[in-house]
Motif scaffolding. Structure first.
Motif, PDB file in Angstrom:
ATOM      1  N   PRO A  11      -3.872  -9.948  20.587  1.00 24.48           N
ATOM      2  CA  PRO A  11      -3.165 -10.833  19.666  1.00 24.48           C
ATOM      3  C   PRO A  11      -2.167 -11.676  20.450  1.00 24.48           C
ATOM      4  O   PRO A  11      -1.281 -11.146  21.101  1.00 24.48           O
ATOM      5  N   ALA A  13      -1.006 -14.962  19.097  1.00 26.99           N
ATOM      6  CA  ALA A  13      -0.769 -16.118  18.216  1.00 26.99           C
ATOM      7  C   ALA A  13       0.669 -16.186  17.729  1.00 26.99           C
ATOM      8  O   ALA A  13       0.982 -16.942  16.805  1.00 26.99           O
ATOM      9  N   GLY A  14       1.549 -15.403  18.344  1.00 31.37           N
ATOM     10  CA  GLY A  14       2.940 -15.372  17.908  1.00 31.37           C
ATOM     11  C   GLY A  14       3.742 -16.558  18.410  1.00 31.37           C
ATOM     12  O   GLY A  14       3.312 -17.296  19.301  1.00 31.37           O
ATOM     13  N   GLY A  16       7.142 -16.134  19.324  1.00 32.90           N
ATOM     14  CA  GLY A  16       8.171 -15.676  20.254  1.00 32.90           C
ATOM     15  C   GLY A  16       9.566 -16.105  19.855  1.00 32.90           C
ATOM     16  O   GLY A  16      10.414 -16.413  20.696  1.00 32.90           O
ATOM     17  N   THR A  17       9.852 -16.102  18.545  1.00 31.48           N
ATOM     18  CA  THR A  17      11.149 -16.624  18.081  1.00 31.48           C
ATOM     19  C   THR A  17      12.315 -15.822  18.653  1.00 31.48           C
ATOM     20  O   THR A  17      13.338 -16.381  19.036  1.00 31.48           O
ATOM     21  N   ARG A  18      12.173 -14.491  18.746  1.00 32.40           N
ATOM     22  CA  ARG A  18      13.282 -13.675  19.268  1.00 32.40           C
ATOM     23  C   ARG A  18      13.562 -13.982  20.737  1.00 32.40           C
ATOM     24  O   ARG A  18      14.635 -13.719  21.249  1.00 32.40           O
ATOM     25  N   LYS A  25       6.373 -17.018  24.093  1.00 33.92           N
ATOM     26  CA  LYS A  25       6.657 -16.159  25.258  1.00 33.92           C
ATOM     27  C   LYS A  25       5.392 -15.776  26.035  1.00 33.92           C
ATOM     28  O   LYS A  25       5.452 -15.505  27.223  1.00 33.92           O
ATOM     29  N   GLY A  80      -3.487 -15.323  12.672  1.00 30.72           N
ATOM     30  CA  GLY A  80      -2.971 -15.470  11.318  1.00 30.72           C
ATOM     31  C   GLY A  80      -1.462 -15.426  11.265  1.00 30.72           C
ATOM     32  O   GLY A  80      -0.789 -15.429  12.294  1.00 30.72           O
ATOM     33  N   SER A  86      -3.901 -11.584  12.783  1.00 33.12           N
ATOM     34  CA  SER A  86      -4.543 -12.055  14.022  1.00 33.12           C
ATOM     35  C   SER A  86      -5.542 -11.027  14.531  1.00 33.12           C
ATOM     36  O   SER A  86      -6.651 -11.370  14.942  1.00 33.12           O
ATOM     37  N   LYS A 211       7.274  -4.597  26.027  1.00 31.08           N
ATOM     38  CA  LYS A 211       6.886  -5.806  25.286  1.00 31.08           C
ATOM     39  C   LYS A 211       7.988  -6.837  25.496  1.00 31.08           C
ATOM     40  O   LYS A 211       9.155  -6.584  25.176  1.00 31.08           O
TER      41      LYS A 211
HETATM   42  N1  LIG Z   1       1.100 -13.848  13.752  1.00 33.30           N
HETATM   43  C1  LIG Z   1       1.134 -13.210  14.943  1.00 33.30           C
HETATM   44  C2  LIG Z   1       2.331 -12.609  15.421  1.00 33.30           C
HETATM   45  C3  LIG Z   1       2.325 -11.974  16.654  1.00 33.30           C
HETATM   46  N2  LIG Z   1       1.161 -11.956  17.368  1.00 33.30           N
HETATM   47  C4  LIG Z   1       1.133 -11.332  18.688  1.00 33.30           C
HETATM   48  O1  LIG Z   1       1.464  -9.960  18.563  1.00 33.30           O
HETATM   49  C5  LIG Z   1       2.144  -9.530  19.761  1.00 33.30           C
HETATM   50  C6  LIG Z   1       3.397  -8.741  19.436  1.00 33.30           C
HETATM   51  O2  LIG Z   1       4.147  -9.466  18.511  1.00 33.30           O
HETATM   52  P1  LIG Z   1       5.676  -9.944  18.762  1.00 33.30           P
HETATM   53  O3  LIG Z   1       6.243  -9.297  19.980  1.00 33.30           O
HETATM   54  O4  LIG Z   1       6.401  -9.804  17.482  1.00 33.30           O
HETATM   55  O5  LIG Z   1       5.463 -11.489  19.103  1.00 33.30           O
HETATM   56  P2  LIG Z   1       6.003 -12.727  18.270  1.00 33.30           P
HETATM   57  O6  LIG Z   1       5.612 -12.589  16.847  1.00 33.30           O
HETATM   58  O7  LIG Z   1       5.573 -13.937  19.029  1.00 33.30           O
HETATM   59  O8  LIG Z   1       7.586 -12.557  18.444  1.00 33.30           O
HETATM   60  P3  LIG Z   1       8.718 -12.951  17.366  1.00 33.30           P
HETATM   61  O9  LIG Z   1       8.634 -11.891  16.299  1.00 33.30           O
HETATM   62  O10 LIG Z   1       9.992 -12.865  18.183  1.00 33.30           O
HETATM   63  O11 LIG Z   1       8.405 -14.327  16.896  1.00 33.30           O
HETATM   64  C7  LIG Z   1       2.450 -10.772  20.578  1.00 33.30           C
HETATM   65  O12 LIG Z   1       1.596 -10.803  21.703  1.00 33.30           O
HETATM   66  C8  LIG Z   1       2.169 -11.921  19.631  1.00 33.30           C
HETATM   67  O13 LIG Z   1       1.666 -13.077  20.303  1.00 33.30           O
HETATM   68  C9  LIG Z   1      -0.019 -12.540  16.886  1.00 33.30           C
HETATM   69  O14 LIG Z   1      -1.058 -12.506  17.558  1.00 33.30           O
HETATM   70  N3  LIG Z   1      -0.011 -13.142  15.676  1.00 33.30           N
END
Ligand SMILES: Nc1ccn([C@@H]2O[C@H](COP(=O)(O)OP(=O)(O)OP(=O)(O)O)[C@@H](O)[C@H]2O)c(=O)n1
Ligand SMILES: C[C@](O)(CO)[C@H](O)COP(=O)(O)O
Length: 233
Positions: A11, A13-14, A16-18, A25, A80, A86, A211
């Motif tokens: 997965p 598709a994030g 990386g807001t944090r 990220k 997603g 996702s 992570k």
């Molecule tokens: N809708 C999403 C959200 C997360 N991920 C993936 O799931 C993994 C772990 O999630 P997280 O560390 O929460 O990533 P982000 O959602 O990008 O971080 P944030 O919550 O800070 O935005 C990451 O590789 C992220 O790319 C994903 O594929 N689809």
């Protein structure tokens, strides 16, 4: 391990807001390469790996920079709104290729420092256990619940573990679990499988397999990667 087939789902598709970086990220650089490339290559470094699916954001702008792992075909799918969406999309993309009894390892794109021995251990554990397996670490700190910036309570930590990835399950079980968990707030694959009454095996993993979540994590990951590469791990 008998002639098992392993599929890898990443997965990625994030947003990386944090992390608060200028890009998602998974596309920040470690040792000159995207975080996602390290995670993908390390997740595919198992001899049973038959293929991989990476879930990307619809407006992903970085995938073209990622070099494919040697010897493992990689497909991409649009992810997603949530991580579980996702992963669900990636599993659907494997329909017609993955058999129900095949193993699937789901590994976060944000975890670039997966030691090979941990990958092999969690896959072997899942191959031997119908409920699957996940890498995890026992909690070593005292835990506090926060309220308005103060301690609300100290949370008993006996028996508590932090879930990592890869999390490894049979394809049929994982698809059933995630389809059944649609709309539920599951933050990892094991939680979806637990909803079916299963009890996945915990496999103690390396603390290097962090992570990347907050700004300070990138430097930690760079140090962890150097350690792994020095050890050839
Ligand atoms: N809708 C999403 C959200 C997360 N991920 C993936 O799931 C993994 C772990 O999630 P997280 O560390 O929460 O990533 P982000 O959602 O990008 O971080 P944030 O919550 O800070 O935005 C990451 O590789 C992220 O790319 C994903 O594929 N689809
Ligand atoms: C899957 C995971 O990495 C296990 O700890 C974690 O649940 C991902 O959570 P996130 O909020 O999507 O980072």
């Amino acid at each position: 391990m008998a002639a098992e087939r392993l599929w890898v789902v990443v997965p990625a598709a994030g947003r990386g807001t944090r992390m608060g970086a200028d890009r998602p990220k998974q596309y920040l650089r470690l040792a000159g390469r995207p975080v996602l490339e390290h995670a993908l290559h390390r997740a595919c470094a198992h001899p049973a790996a038959a293929g991989a699916v990476v879930a990307l954001a619809a407006d992903d702008g970085g995938w073209g920079e990622v070099r494919p792992p040697e010897g493992v075909a990689v497909a991409t799918v649009t992810g997603g709104a949530e991580r579980c969406d996702s992963v669900r999309a990636a599993l659907a993309a494997l329909a017609g290729r993955a058999r129900a009894e095949d193993l699937v390892a789901v590994h976060d794109a944000a975890r670039p420092c997966l030691p090979r021995r941990d990958l092999e251990a969690v896959v072997a554990a899942a191959a031997a256990d119908a409920d699957g397996a996940l890498l995890a670490l026992p909690v070593g700190d005292t835990l506090k619940r926060e309220a308005e910036g103060r301690v609300a309570e100290t949370v008993p930590r006996e028996g508590l573990w932090r879930a990592l990835t890869p999390q490894v399950f049979r394809y049929g079980l994982l698809r059933e679990a995630l389809e059944g968990a649609a709309g539920a707030p599951v933050t990892d694959e094991a939680a979806a499988v637990e909803r079916l009454g299963r009890r996945p095996r915990l496999v103690a993993g390396s603390p290097l397999n962090l992570k990347i979540t907050h700004p300070g994590d990138l430097a930690l990951a760079a140090a962890a990667l150097r350690l792994l590469e020095e050890e050839g791990a």
